[in-house]
Design a protein around this motif. Structure first.
Motif, PDB file in Angstrom:
ATOM      1  N   ILE A  70       0.841  -1.189   0.000  1.00  0.00           N
ATOM      2  CA  ILE A  70       0.000   0.000   0.000  1.00  0.00           C
ATOM      3  C   ILE A  70       0.886   1.252   0.000  1.00  0.00           C
ATOM      4  CG2 ILE A  70      -1.717   1.304   1.312  1.00  0.00           C
ATOM      5  CD1 ILE A  70      -2.808  -1.229  -0.020  1.00  0.00           C
ATOM      6  N   CYS A  71       0.518   2.206  -0.841  1.00  0.00           N
ATOM      7  CA  CYS A  71       1.295   3.446  -0.965  1.00  0.00           C
ATOM      8  C   CYS A  71       0.774   4.560  -0.067  1.00  0.00           C
ATOM      9  CB  CYS A  71       1.287   3.931  -2.411  1.00  0.00           C
ATOM     10  SG  CYS A  71       1.902   2.733  -3.604  1.00  0.00           S
ATOM     11  N   ALA A  72      -0.485   4.508   0.291  1.00  0.00           N
ATOM     12  CA  ALA A  72      -1.064   5.517   1.185  1.00  0.00           C
ATOM     13  C   ALA A  72      -2.290   4.933   1.875  1.00  0.00           C
ATOM     14  CB  ALA A  72      -1.435   6.785   0.415  1.00  0.00           C
ATOM     15  N   LEU A  73      -2.469   5.321   3.137  1.00  0.00           N
ATOM     16  CA  LEU A  73      -3.601   4.875   3.947  1.00  0.00           C
ATOM     17  C   LEU A  73      -4.538   6.055   4.157  1.00  0.00           C
ATOM     18  CD1 LEU A  73      -4.976   2.763   5.822  1.00  0.00           C
ATOM     19  CD2 LEU A  73      -3.474   3.594   7.661  1.00  0.00           C
ATOM     20  N   ILE A  74      -5.824   5.844   3.891  1.00  0.00           N
ATOM     21  CA  ILE A  74      -6.821   6.904   4.075  1.00  0.00           C
ATOM     22  C   ILE A  74      -7.770   6.494   5.178  1.00  0.00           C
ATOM     23  CG2 ILE A  74      -8.675   8.249   3.022  1.00  0.00           C
ATOM     24  CD1 ILE A  74      -6.132   6.566   0.797  1.00  0.00           C
ATOM     25  N   ASP A  75      -7.807   7.285   6.229  1.00  0.00           N
ATOM     26  CA  ASP A  75      -8.724   7.051   7.343  1.00  0.00           C
ATOM     27  C   ASP A  75     -10.006   7.835   7.073  1.00  0.00           C
ATOM     28  OD1 ASP A  75     -10.107   6.737   9.686  1.00  0.00           O
ATOM     29  OD2 ASP A  75      -8.719   7.923  10.917  1.00  0.00           O
ATOM     30  N   ALA A  76     -10.998   7.143   6.521  1.00  0.00           N
ATOM     31  CA  ALA A  76     -12.301   7.766   6.240  1.00  0.00           C
ATOM     32  C   ALA A  76     -13.358   7.132   7.138  1.00  0.00           C
ATOM     33  CB  ALA A  76     -12.662   7.602   4.771  1.00  0.00           C
ATOM     34  N   THR A  77     -12.988   6.816   8.366  1.00  0.00           N
ATOM     35  CA  THR A  77     -13.903   6.171   9.302  1.00  0.00           C
ATOM     36  C   THR A  77     -14.802   7.207   9.976  1.00  0.00           C
ATOM     37  OG1 THR A  77     -12.236   6.290  11.057  1.00  0.00           O
ATOM     38  CG2 THR A  77     -12.313   4.277   9.741  1.00  0.00           C
ATOM     39  N   HIS A  78     -15.749   6.713  10.742  1.00  0.00           N
ATOM     40  CA  HIS A  78     -16.716   7.563  11.433  1.00  0.00           C
ATOM     41  C   HIS A  78     -16.003   8.453  12.455  1.00  0.00           C
ATOM     42  CE1 HIS A  78     -20.161   8.603  14.017  1.00  0.00           C
ATOM     43  NE2 HIS A  78     -20.902   8.340  12.944  1.00  0.00           N
ATOM     44  N   PRO A  79     -16.499   9.676  12.665  1.00  0.00           N
ATOM     45  CA  PRO A  79     -15.857  10.561  13.647  1.00  0.00           C
ATOM     46  C   PRO A  79     -15.747   9.971  15.043  1.00  0.00           C
ATOM     47  CG  PRO A  79     -17.380  11.806  12.285  1.00  0.00           C
ATOM     48  CD  PRO A  79     -17.575  10.363  11.924  1.00  0.00           C
ATOM     49  N   PHE A  80     -16.582   8.975  15.372  1.00  0.00           N
ATOM     50  CA  PHE A  80     -16.530   8.371  16.699  1.00  0.00           C
ATOM     51  C   PHE A  80     -15.695   7.092  16.733  1.00  0.00           C
ATOM     52  CE2 PHE A  80     -19.690  11.456  17.428  1.00  0.00           C
ATOM     53  CZ  PHE A  80     -19.821  11.621  18.792  1.00  0.00           C
ATOM     54  N   ALA A  81     -15.063   6.732  15.619  1.00  0.00           N
ATOM     55  CA  ALA A  81     -14.225   5.526  15.572  1.00  0.00           C
ATOM     56  C   ALA A  81     -12.803   5.879  16.017  1.00  0.00           C
ATOM     57  CB  ALA A  81     -14.230   4.935  14.164  1.00  0.00           C
ATOM     58  N   ALA A  82     -12.676   6.280  17.273  1.00  0.00           N
ATOM     59  CA  ALA A  82     -11.394   6.791  17.775  1.00  0.00           C
ATOM     60  C   ALA A  82     -10.312   5.719  17.805  1.00  0.00           C
ATOM     61  CB  ALA A  82     -11.586   7.383  19.174  1.00  0.00           C
ATOM     62  N   ARG A  83     -10.671   4.500  18.166  1.00  0.00           N
ATOM     63  CA  ARG A  83      -9.653   3.440  18.263  1.00  0.00           C
ATOM     64  C   ARG A  83      -9.061   3.116  16.893  1.00  0.00           C
ATOM     65  NH1 ARG A  83     -11.160  -1.997  21.377  1.00  0.00           N
ATOM     66  NH2 ARG A  83     -11.294  -0.438  23.044  1.00  0.00           N
ATOM     67  N   ILE A  84      -9.919   3.030  15.892  1.00  0.00           N
ATOM     68  CA  ILE A  84      -9.428   2.732  14.543  1.00  0.00           C
ATOM     69  C   ILE A  84      -8.497   3.837  14.061  1.00  0.00           C
ATOM     70  CG2 ILE A  84     -10.110   2.325  12.152  1.00  0.00           C
ATOM     71  CD1 ILE A  84     -12.770   1.264  13.186  1.00  0.00           C
ATOM     72  N   SER A  85      -8.870   5.075  14.318  1.00  0.00           N
ATOM     73  CA  SER A  85      -8.028   6.190  13.886  1.00  0.00           C
ATOM     74  C   SER A  85      -6.675   6.178  14.596  1.00  0.00           C
ATOM     75  CB  SER A  85      -8.746   7.519  14.134  1.00  0.00           C
ATOM     76  OG  SER A  85      -9.883   7.640  13.299  1.00  0.00           O
ATOM     77  N   ALA A  86      -6.687   5.828  15.883  1.00  0.00           N
ATOM     78  CA  ALA A  86      -5.420   5.737  16.615  1.00  0.00           C
ATOM     79  C   ALA A  86      -4.559   4.608  16.057  1.00  0.00           C
ATOM     80  CB  ALA A  86      -5.692   5.508  18.101  1.00  0.00           C
ATOM     81  N   ASN A  87      -5.170   3.466  15.742  1.00  0.00           N
ATOM     82  CA  ASN A  87      -4.427   2.351  15.152  1.00  0.00           C
ATOM     83  C   ASN A  87      -3.858   2.718  13.792  1.00  0.00           C
ATOM     84  OD1 ASN A  87      -4.929   0.675  17.319  1.00  0.00           O
ATOM     85  ND2 ASN A  87      -6.632  -0.413  16.349  1.00  0.00           N
ATOM     86  N   ALA A  88      -4.603   3.515  13.036  1.00  0.00           N
ATOM     87  CA  ALA A  88      -4.137   3.921  11.702  1.00  0.00           C
ATOM     88  C   ALA A  88      -2.850   4.728  11.799  1.00  0.00           C
ATOM     89  CB  ALA A  88      -5.221   4.721  10.991  1.00  0.00           C
ATOM     90  N   VAL A  89      -2.766   5.591  12.802  1.00  0.00           N
ATOM     91  CA  VAL A  89      -1.552   6.403  12.978  1.00  0.00           C
ATOM     92  C   VAL A  89      -0.348   5.511  13.265  1.00  0.00           C
ATOM     93  CG1 VAL A  89      -0.430   8.116  14.457  1.00  0.00           C
ATOM     94  CG2 VAL A  89      -2.808   8.448  13.749  1.00  0.00           C
TER      95      VAL A  89
END
Length: 251
Positions: A70-89
């Motif tokens: 993968i060349c780039a990761l896009i976090d387009a998850t729900h504003p309340f999906a805090a855990r997924i966004s933290a994992n993405a970082v």
């Protein structure tokens, strides 16, 4: 190779993810894969490859990014999906790939709104008070169980997936529907159901904003849950902005 399509992984499940997929589907410069958590049994059709299910935390996501090149990761998850966004970082850092988030603006109370802002679902339950009320819950299936401690209220719950036994209370009406919703129809629903208060997450966006417009017109109070904090990363407010940033990454 410079002419090879840019491999993208889009963490989706939102209207912004769907819009971005539509923009990318016919662009030979990009090769997107849409990732869905799998909470919706019948997801909307997608014109790009779809991966369903979790990754096993940040480490599993990092492994997938590396294995799929993968060349780039896009976090387009729900504003309340805090855990997924933290994992993405964490995963993007481990896999050394750029991370871009789509962060839709939050809703802001306007003239005529009667909002009570609260920090979480427990506080939302408290905000309803002890006296029985007719409550419209529009918070998704995952968190309706928080209201089981207040069975004196009558609940009208709207979700995409069936509520099942997630909210064991004596007075429960369920509606299965997927947005976007129309303000006039929302107003009619609330009036016909005798709704006295609306409970919502501050999700932002246009797909479900109509409930707030309807509540304003009817003079109904709204208990609205504030968004959790998310990591500060490069972001865009919508799919068009994300596409512009991706084109800049590709060069």
């Amino acid at each position: 190779m410079p002419d090879s399509p840019m491999r993208l992984l889009i963490l989706g499940g939102t209207t912004e993810a769907t819009a971005l997929v539509q923009l990318l589907a016919d662009d030979p410069a990009f090769a997107p894969t849409l990732s869905l958590a799998g909470r919706t049994r019948v997801p909307m059709a997608s014109p790009v490859p779809v991966r369903v299910g979790g990754f096993g935390g940040a480490g599993g996501l990092a492994d997938f990014l590396a294995q799929a090149r993968i060349c780039a990761l896009i976090d387009a998850t729900h504003p309340f999906a805090a855990r997924i966004s933290a994992n993405a970082v964490v995963a993007a850092r481990q896999a050394a790939v750029p991370l871009l988030a789509i962060r839709r603006p939050a809703w802001v109370a306007g003239e005529g709104d009667r909002w009570t802002e609260v920090a979480d679902m427990a506080a939302a339950v408290e905000a309803l008070g002890r006296a029985p009320r007719r409550v419209f819950l529009t918070i998704g299936r995952q968190e309706v169980s928080a209201f089981a401690v207040a069975p004196q209220h009558s609940y009208v719950v709207r979700t995409i997936e069936p509520v099942g036994d997630a909210l064991p209370v004596p007075h429960l009406t369920t509606i299965s529907a997927r947005g976007p919703f129309d303000a006039q129809a929302e107003e009619a629903l609330m009036r016909d159901a005798g709704i006295e208060v609306v409970v919502s997450k501050n999700a932002g966006g246009t797909a479900t904003e109509a409930k707030l417009l309807a509540a304003r017109r009817l003079g109904l109070p709204v208990v609205i849950v504030r968004r959790p904090d998310k990591p500060a990363v490069p972001s865009a407010p919508d799919a068009a902005g994300a596409l512009a940033r991706l084109k800049g990454l590709r060069g």
